[in-house]
Design a protein around this motif. Structure first.
Motif, PDB file in Angstrom:
ATOM      1  N   GLU A 126      -0.019 -15.097  -0.716  1.00 33.28           N
ATOM      2  CA  GLU A 126      -1.061 -14.096  -0.883  1.00 33.28           C
ATOM      3  C   GLU A 126      -0.728 -12.790  -0.183  1.00 33.28           C
ATOM      4  O   GLU A 126      -0.439 -12.749   0.993  1.00 33.28           O
ATOM      5  N   GLY A 127      -0.756 -11.730  -0.944  1.00 31.52           N
ATOM      6  CA  GLY A 127      -0.596 -10.411  -0.356  1.00 31.52           C
ATOM      7  C   GLY A 127       0.799  -9.962   0.034  1.00 31.52           C
ATOM      8  O   GLY A 127       0.930  -9.108   0.891  1.00 31.52           O
ATOM      9  N   PRO A 128       1.905 -10.475  -0.566  1.00 34.44           N
ATOM     10  CA  PRO A 128       3.200  -9.884  -0.200  1.00 34.44           C
ATOM     11  C   PRO A 128       3.307  -8.450  -0.695  1.00 34.44           C
ATOM     12  O   PRO A 128       4.042  -7.665  -0.138  1.00 34.44           O
ATOM     13  N   VAL A 129       2.534  -8.085  -1.744  1.00 35.05           N
ATOM     14  CA  VAL A 129       2.538  -6.686  -2.182  1.00 35.05           C
ATOM     15  C   VAL A 129       1.364  -6.000  -1.486  1.00 35.05           C
ATOM     16  O   VAL A 129       0.249  -5.947  -1.972  1.00 35.05           O
ATOM     17  N   SER A 130       1.659  -5.490  -0.291  1.00 35.22           N
ATOM     18  CA  SER A 130       0.661  -4.870   0.575  1.00 35.22           C
ATOM     19  C   SER A 130       0.683  -3.358   0.370  1.00 35.22           C
ATOM     20  O   SER A 130       1.506  -2.827  -0.386  1.00 35.22           O
ATOM     21  N   ALA A 131      -0.194  -2.665   1.095  1.00 39.97           N
ATOM     22  CA  ALA A 131      -0.192  -1.192   1.069  1.00 39.97           C
ATOM     23  C   ALA A 131       1.183  -0.667   1.455  1.00 39.97           C
ATOM     24  O   ALA A 131       1.688   0.293   0.857  1.00 39.97           O
ATOM     25  N   ALA A 132       1.815  -1.319   2.432  1.00 39.78           N
ATOM     26  CA  ALA A 132       3.138  -0.848   2.897  1.00 39.78           C
ATOM     27  C   ALA A 132       4.188  -0.999   1.790  1.00 39.78           C
ATOM     28  O   ALA A 132       5.051  -0.135   1.613  1.00 39.78           O
ATOM     29  N   VAL A 133       4.109  -2.101   1.042  1.00 46.72           N
ATOM     30  CA  VAL A 133       5.057  -2.309  -0.069  1.00 46.72           C
ATOM     31  C   VAL A 133       4.828  -1.240  -1.144  1.00 46.72           C
ATOM     32  O   VAL A 133       5.775  -0.652  -1.684  1.00 46.72           O
ATOM     33  N   LEU A 134       3.561  -0.970  -1.439  1.00 47.05           N
ATOM     34  CA  LEU A 134       3.246   0.034  -2.469  1.00 47.05           C
ATOM     35  C   LEU A 134       3.708   1.416  -2.019  1.00 47.05           C
ATOM     36  O   LEU A 134       4.246   2.195  -2.809  1.00 47.05           O
ATOM     37  N   ASP A 135       3.524   1.716  -0.730  1.00 45.18           N
ATOM     38  CA  ASP A 135       3.997   3.007  -0.219  1.00 45.18           C
ATOM     39  C   ASP A 135       5.513   3.104  -0.328  1.00 45.18           C
ATOM     40  O   ASP A 135       6.063   4.163  -0.612  1.00 45.18           O
ATOM     41  N   ALA A 136       6.189   1.967  -0.117  1.00 45.71           N
ATOM     42  CA  ALA A 136       7.656   1.966  -0.224  1.00 45.71           C
ATOM     43  C   ALA A 136       8.082   2.190  -1.677  1.00 45.71           C
ATOM     44  O   ALA A 136       9.097   2.825  -1.956  1.00 45.71           O
ATOM     45  N   LEU A 137       7.280   1.693  -2.609  1.00 46.00           N
ATOM     46  CA  LEU A 137       7.577   1.901  -4.035  1.00 46.00           C
ATOM     47  C   LEU A 137       7.483   3.399  -4.352  1.00 46.00           C
ATOM     48  O   LEU A 137       8.317   3.949  -5.083  1.00 46.00           O
ATOM     49  N   GLY A 138       6.462   4.027  -3.812  1.00 43.20           N
ATOM     50  CA  GLY A 138       6.385   5.494  -3.812  1.00 43.20           C
ATOM     51  C   GLY A 138       5.794   6.135  -5.052  1.00 43.20           C
ATOM     52  O   GLY A 138       5.525   5.464  -6.061  1.00 43.20           O
TER      53      GLY A 138
END
Ligand code: 8YV
Length: 309
Positions: free
Chosen positions: A202-214
């Motif tokens: 659950e939640g490996p795609v966090s806000a930080a991951v999304l920010d890294a995607l850019g």
């Protein structure tokens, strides 16, 4: 345990002493009176067999899921009770991968948005805005299981550079493996989520991951809504911290957050990745064969990992 394809329900009724729990006027009463007679349970992967239901079936020996996901049933608990859990792997892999690729192209090339644009009569006023190129881009696959590998193979055909992230390295694949979901997102133009749902994912795609995607990055999710932090995703879409998302799964299906419904930068699909006539039929057939094998030999044909005797 839950509604299934009419053809599958019919075949189960014809071949076995089958009770449709979901159609009974008083399922609790049936469980009280006859729960001890039930030896096998068939359930949609969407609902699984919850702990209370499992406990109401003391002689249960098998749970067969219609679907590849099995996070809705506590497999460890079932195993501890001597219950095997089966699912329908492989038969849906191609269709789910096809849809993931279609969704990726849709969101990057903005095909659904362009369709809305034409229908709204906007074409004569101004040309459609520029979209993002797909071919040759870098794609990250989060969870390189059967479906992730099928997606990666397809995207190689678009000359995309594939990298992946998974708990353990996948032998025999030529793709780079950044150490974390965040590092993967930082190193790709599009992130396709194909990781299994369930506790621990659950939640490996966090806000930080999304920010890294850019702000130029696109997300595709054909796995489970629970593997993406949906509020973080809504915020990232609203503020343009990612370019767009194509979603076949949601945290609380069939409810889709208003902000996503209002956004032109997302492609929204009603959990249809495996929903083709051919795949549904093959899934139904595999469920039947699992039940058949269990009723005759006491074992399942396709037990989920860690579930077989
Ligand atoms: C199903 C799925 O639609 O296989 C799965 O796990 O997500 C889907 O194919 C659903 O789970 C059961 O109806």
């Amino acid at each position: 345990m839950s509604p299934l394809l009419p053809g599958l329900e019919q075949a189960l009724v014809e071949r076995h002493h089958t009770v449709r729990l979901h159609e009974l006027p008083d399922p609790d009463r049936f469980l009280r009176d006859h729960g001890a007679d039930v030896v096998a349970a068939v359930a949609s992967a969407r609902f699984g067999v919850g702990n209370a239901l499992m406990d109401a079936l003391p002689r249960l020996g098998a749970i067969v899921h219609f679907g590849v996901g099995h996070e809705t049933t506590d497999v460890v608990r079932a195993r501890a009770r001597g219950i095997d859990v089966g699912n329908t792997p492989d038969v849906l892999t191609d269709c789910v991968a096809d849809l993931a690729v279609g969704a990726l192209i849709d969101v990057m090339r903005r095909m659904s948005a362009a369709d809305r644009y034409v229908r709204a009569g906007n074409w004569s006023a101004a040309p459609f805005p520029l979209a993002a190129r797909v071919s040759g881009k870098r794609v990250g696959v989060l969870g390189l299981g059967r479906i992730g590998r099928a997606v990666a193979r397809r995207l190689e055909g678009f000359d995309m550079e594939v990298a992946y992230c998974s708990r353990t390295p996948v032998p025999g694949v030529p793709y780079r493996r950044p150490p974390t979901a965040r590092a993967l997102a930082a190193a790709c133009d599009a992130l396709v989520v194909t990781v299994a749902g369930g506790t621990g994912t659950e939640g490996p795609v966090s806000a930080a991951v999304l920010d890294a995607l850019g702000p130029e990055g696109h997300l595709v999710n054909v796995a489970r809504g629970s593997v993406v932090d949906e509020s973080a995703l809504v915020a990232a879409v609203e503020t343009g911290r990612i370019a767009g998302a194509a979603l076949d799964v949601f945290a609380d299906e069939p409810n889709v957050p208003r902000a996503l419904l209002d956004s032109d930068r997302v492609v929204l699909l009603p959990h249809i990745a495996g929903v083709t006539r051919e795949t549904r039929e093959a899934m139904g057939d595999l469920v039947l064969r699992n039940v058949e094998r269990f009723m005759t030999e006491g074992v399942l044909l396709t037990p989920v990992p860690g579930s077989a005797h």
